[in-house]
Design a protein around this motif. Sequence first.
Motif, PDB file in Angstrom:
ATOM      1  N   MET A   1      24.042  23.464  39.165  1.00  0.00           N
ATOM      2  CA  MET A   1      24.836  24.546  38.563  1.00  0.00           C
ATOM      3  C   MET A   1      26.213  23.999  38.193  1.00  0.00           C
ATOM      4  O   MET A   1      26.888  23.406  39.040  1.00  0.00           O
ATOM      5  CB  MET A   1      24.975  25.690  39.574  1.00  0.00           C
ATOM      6  CG  MET A   1      24.707  27.036  38.957  1.00  0.00           C
ATOM      7  SD  MET A   1      24.406  28.350  40.185  1.00  0.00           S
ATOM      8  CE  MET A   1      25.811  28.240  41.283  1.00  0.00           C
ATOM      9  N   SER A   2      26.623  24.200  36.959  1.00  0.00           N
ATOM     10  CA  SER A   2      27.957  23.716  36.603  1.00  0.00           C
ATOM     11  C   SER A   2      28.994  24.728  37.068  1.00  0.00           C
ATOM     12  O   SER A   2      28.732  25.909  37.220  1.00  0.00           O
ATOM     13  CB  SER A   2      28.061  23.508  35.094  1.00  0.00           C
ATOM     14  OG  SER A   2      28.062  24.736  34.439  1.00  0.00           O
ATOM     15  N   LYS A   3      30.175  24.227  37.343  1.00  0.00           N
ATOM     16  CA  LYS A   3      31.210  25.045  37.969  1.00  0.00           C
ATOM     17  C   LYS A   3      31.813  26.020  36.962  1.00  0.00           C
ATOM     18  O   LYS A   3      32.232  25.649  35.879  1.00  0.00           O
ATOM     19  CB  LYS A   3      32.277  24.105  38.526  1.00  0.00           C
ATOM     20  CG  LYS A   3      33.489  24.801  39.069  1.00  0.00           C
ATOM     21  CD  LYS A   3      33.691  24.476  40.556  1.00  0.00           C
ATOM     22  CE  LYS A   3      34.800  25.303  41.152  1.00  0.00           C
ATOM     23  NZ  LYS A   3      34.389  26.625  41.619  1.00  0.00           N
ATOM     24  N   VAL A   4      31.840  27.297  37.352  1.00  0.00           N
ATOM     25  CA  VAL A   4      32.513  28.306  36.538  1.00  0.00           C
ATOM     26  C   VAL A   4      33.824  28.670  37.226  1.00  0.00           C
ATOM     27  O   VAL A   4      33.871  28.869  38.434  1.00  0.00           O
ATOM     28  CB  VAL A   4      31.628  29.561  36.379  1.00  0.00           C
ATOM     29  CG1 VAL A   4      32.386  30.675  35.672  1.00  0.00           C
ATOM     30  CG2 VAL A   4      30.367  29.225  35.605  1.00  0.00           C
ATOM     31  N   HIS A   5      34.891  28.689  36.453  1.00  0.00           N
ATOM     32  CA  HIS A   5      36.175  29.127  37.002  1.00  0.00           C
ATOM     33  C   HIS A   5      36.292  30.626  36.744  1.00  0.00           C
ATOM     34  O   HIS A   5      36.540  31.053  35.618  1.00  0.00           O
ATOM     35  CB  HIS A   5      37.321  28.364  36.327  1.00  0.00           C
ATOM     36  CG  HIS A   5      37.224  26.879  36.531  1.00  0.00           C
ATOM     37  ND1 HIS A   5      37.484  26.291  37.750  1.00  0.00           N
ATOM     38  CD2 HIS A   5      36.890  25.870  35.681  1.00  0.00           C
ATOM     39  CE1 HIS A   5      37.313  24.977  37.648  1.00  0.00           C
ATOM     40  NE2 HIS A   5      36.949  24.701  36.408  1.00  0.00           N
ATOM     41  N   ASN A   6      36.100  31.414  37.795  1.00  0.00           N
ATOM     42  CA  ASN A   6      35.941  32.860  37.630  1.00  0.00           C
ATOM     43  C   ASN A   6      37.265  33.610  37.834  1.00  0.00           C
ATOM     44  O   ASN A   6      37.675  33.866  38.958  1.00  0.00           O
ATOM     45  CB  ASN A   6      34.877  33.375  38.600  1.00  0.00           C
ATOM     46  CG  ASN A   6      34.613  34.855  38.419  1.00  0.00           C
ATOM     47  OD1 ASN A   6      35.168  35.497  37.532  1.00  0.00           O
ATOM     48  ND2 ASN A   6      33.777  35.409  39.275  1.00  0.00           N
ATOM     49  N   PHE A   7      37.889  33.988  36.720  1.00  0.00           N
ATOM     50  CA  PHE A   7      39.157  34.715  36.751  1.00  0.00           C
ATOM     51  C   PHE A   7      38.952  36.218  36.608  1.00  0.00           C
ATOM     52  O   PHE A   7      39.877  36.930  36.216  1.00  0.00           O
ATOM     53  CB  PHE A   7      40.062  34.219  35.612  1.00  0.00           C
ATOM     54  CG  PHE A   7      40.638  32.841  35.826  1.00  0.00           C
ATOM     55  CD1 PHE A   7      41.902  32.684  36.380  1.00  0.00           C
ATOM     56  CD2 PHE A   7      39.937  31.708  35.452  1.00  0.00           C
ATOM     57  CE1 PHE A   7      42.447  31.422  36.560  1.00  0.00           C
ATOM     58  CE2 PHE A   7      40.470  30.439  35.631  1.00  0.00           C
ATOM     59  CZ  PHE A   7      41.738  30.287  36.180  1.00  0.00           C
ATOM     60  N   SER A   8      37.773  36.710  36.904  1.00  0.00           N
ATOM     61  CA  SER A   8      37.480  38.129  36.690  1.00  0.00           C
ATOM     62  C   SER A   8      38.478  39.032  37.414  1.00  0.00           C
ATOM     63  O   SER A   8      38.837  38.800  38.563  1.00  0.00           O
ATOM     64  CB  SER A   8      36.064  38.432  37.184  1.00  0.00           C
ATOM     65  OG  SER A   8      35.837  39.820  37.133  1.00  0.00           O
ATOM     66  N   ALA A   9      38.878  40.111  36.723  1.00  0.00           N
ATOM     67  CA  ALA A   9      39.866  41.052  37.287  1.00  0.00           C
ATOM     68  C   ALA A   9      39.234  41.982  38.318  1.00  0.00           C
ATOM     69  O   ALA A   9      39.938  42.650  39.061  1.00  0.00           O
ATOM     70  CB  ALA A   9      40.503  41.862  36.161  1.00  0.00           C
ATOM     71  N   GLY A  10      37.914  42.086  38.321  1.00  0.00           N
ATOM     72  CA  GLY A  10      37.252  42.912  39.313  1.00  0.00           C
ATOM     73  C   GLY A  10      36.012  43.558  38.725  1.00  0.00           C
ATOM     74  O   GLY A  10      36.100  44.038  37.609  1.00  0.00           O
ATOM     75  N   PRO A  11      34.906  43.546  39.468  1.00  0.00           N
ATOM     76  CA  PRO A  11      34.696  42.806  40.703  1.00  0.00           C
ATOM     77  C   PRO A  11      35.043  41.331  40.527  1.00  0.00           C
ATOM     78  O   PRO A  11      34.945  40.796  39.427  1.00  0.00           O
ATOM     79  CB  PRO A  11      33.201  42.996  40.986  1.00  0.00           C
ATOM     80  CG  PRO A  11      32.872  44.311  40.358  1.00  0.00           C
ATOM     81  CD  PRO A  11      33.727  44.356  39.129  1.00  0.00           C
ATOM     82  N   CYS A  12      35.463  40.738  41.617  1.00  0.00           N
ATOM     83  CA  CYS A  12      36.100  39.423  41.495  1.00  0.00           C
ATOM     84  C   CYS A  12      35.342  38.351  42.255  1.00  0.00           C
ATOM     85  O   CYS A  12      34.366  38.620  42.947  1.00  0.00           O
ATOM     86  CB  CYS A  12      37.526  39.509  42.003  1.00  0.00           C
ATOM     87  SG  CYS A  12      37.603  39.475  43.791  1.00  0.00           S
ATOM     88  N   ILE A  13      35.841  37.161  42.095  1.00  0.00           N
ATOM     89  CA  ILE A  13      35.284  35.995  42.778  1.00  0.00           C
ATOM     90  C   ILE A  13      35.342  36.174  44.299  1.00  0.00           C
ATOM     91  O   ILE A  13      36.317  36.697  44.844  1.00  0.00           O
ATOM     92  CB  ILE A  13      36.052  34.723  42.344  1.00  0.00           C
ATOM     93  CG1 ILE A  13      35.495  33.468  43.012  1.00  0.00           C
ATOM     94  CG2 ILE A  13      37.560  34.853  42.641  1.00  0.00           C
ATOM     95  CD1 ILE A  13      36.042  32.169  42.408  1.00  0.00           C
ATOM     96  N   LEU A  14      34.286  35.732  44.956  1.00  0.00           N
ATOM     97  CA  LEU A  14      34.252  35.712  46.422  1.00  0.00           C
ATOM     98  C   LEU A  14      33.971  34.281  46.863  1.00  0.00           C
ATOM     99  O   LEU A  14      33.424  33.485  46.094  1.00  0.00           O
ATOM    100  CB  LEU A  14      33.163  36.653  46.936  1.00  0.00           C
ATOM    101  CG  LEU A  14      33.429  38.153  46.704  1.00  0.00           C
ATOM    102  CD1 LEU A  14      32.202  38.989  47.022  1.00  0.00           C
ATOM    103  CD2 LEU A  14      34.627  38.617  47.527  1.00  0.00           C
TER     104      LEU A  14
END
Length: 357
Positions: A1-14
């Motif tokens: 799996m390639s790395k995703v940089h998850n900047f989601s405002a919500g629901p967010c990265i855990l």
Amino acid sequence: MSKVHNFSAGPCILPQEVLQKASEAVINFNNLNLSLIEISHRSKDFIAVMEKAQSLVKELLNVPDGYSILFLQGGASLGFLKVPLNYLKVDGKAAYVNTGVWASKALKEAQQLGEVLEIASSKDKNFNYIPKNYQIPGDADYLHITTNNTIFGTQFKNIPISRIPLIADMSSDIFSKKIDVSKFDMIYAGAQKNMGPAGTTLYIVKDSLLGKTGRKIPTMLDLAVHIKGESMFNTPPVFPIYVSMLTLQWLKDNGGVEWIEGINQQKADLMYSEIDNNPLFEGTANKADRSNMNATFVLKNENLKDEFDKMWKAAGISGIVGHRDVGGYRASMYNALPLESVQALVDVMKAFAVKFG
Ligand SMILES: *Cc1c(COP(=O)(O)O)cnc(C)c1O
């Protein structure tokens, strides 16, 4: 799996390890050969989860005696209604500081039940700052603030000194930095910004302030009912509570709120320094009020949008498109987002400036 940089405002990265443990518990929880989501919430295995989640909240935020910890349903949006129902006296009034979309929604719910004073607002500048130097009416039943304005990227750096009870929606900055819980009479926060998946909302409630409104409160909206039921008046959202507990345990194991506050500051410093020094971008929030959780910024030249979008997508960056009320970009840097993800975005912005600046 390639790395995703998850900047989601919500629901967010855990945290990755939290997701791993959560997925295992869905198949086989505590070696019971049963799933976490198919056992009784009154079983000793789940009661231990609830008690652990509550004690981690107390420990991480140094919650003083006299407060109850609840994990309820309905999102922070139902909290907007629970606040006036539980704290606004029948003939009383409530004071609100209006710092954005969520604050406005909270205010609107209170208006359905009684008199609301909007004692300060930053609406005049599309909520790009936190109002200061306003009078807090001594005869209002409570003051309501939204400590971090997820959409506009502003954050209270100083909590107002209030002689009346203080209630805060902390959905998007709880557990991101140290707070003095004793200054607040009630704190609520939807889990999905900084604590866990959507589906539960944390309430930190000072017990002594309840039961003073003279109002008849529908059972499920009455905080006292949930306190009496030890947060299990009805079936609690077992999975979001479990994942929240794992995230809080992750925070504790790594050094707690003090540890994450330092990292969050590093991430925000890195991000804002690029926004300020890069000739192609500008920030949208007033500098003194900038959020350490959500950094909002725009391209000075909108014509370059497609080029920039292509570059960050190619770098594995996800979730930085701004809210429709602000436009541009929003980098949400919640607790589980590593510094290296911010560095990846900053690197793209630098490369973009080299190419198009
Ligand atoms: C996301 C958010 C809300 C809404 O939360 P729900 O759980 O979706 O109801 C409320 N307040 C703030 C500050 C938020 O960021």
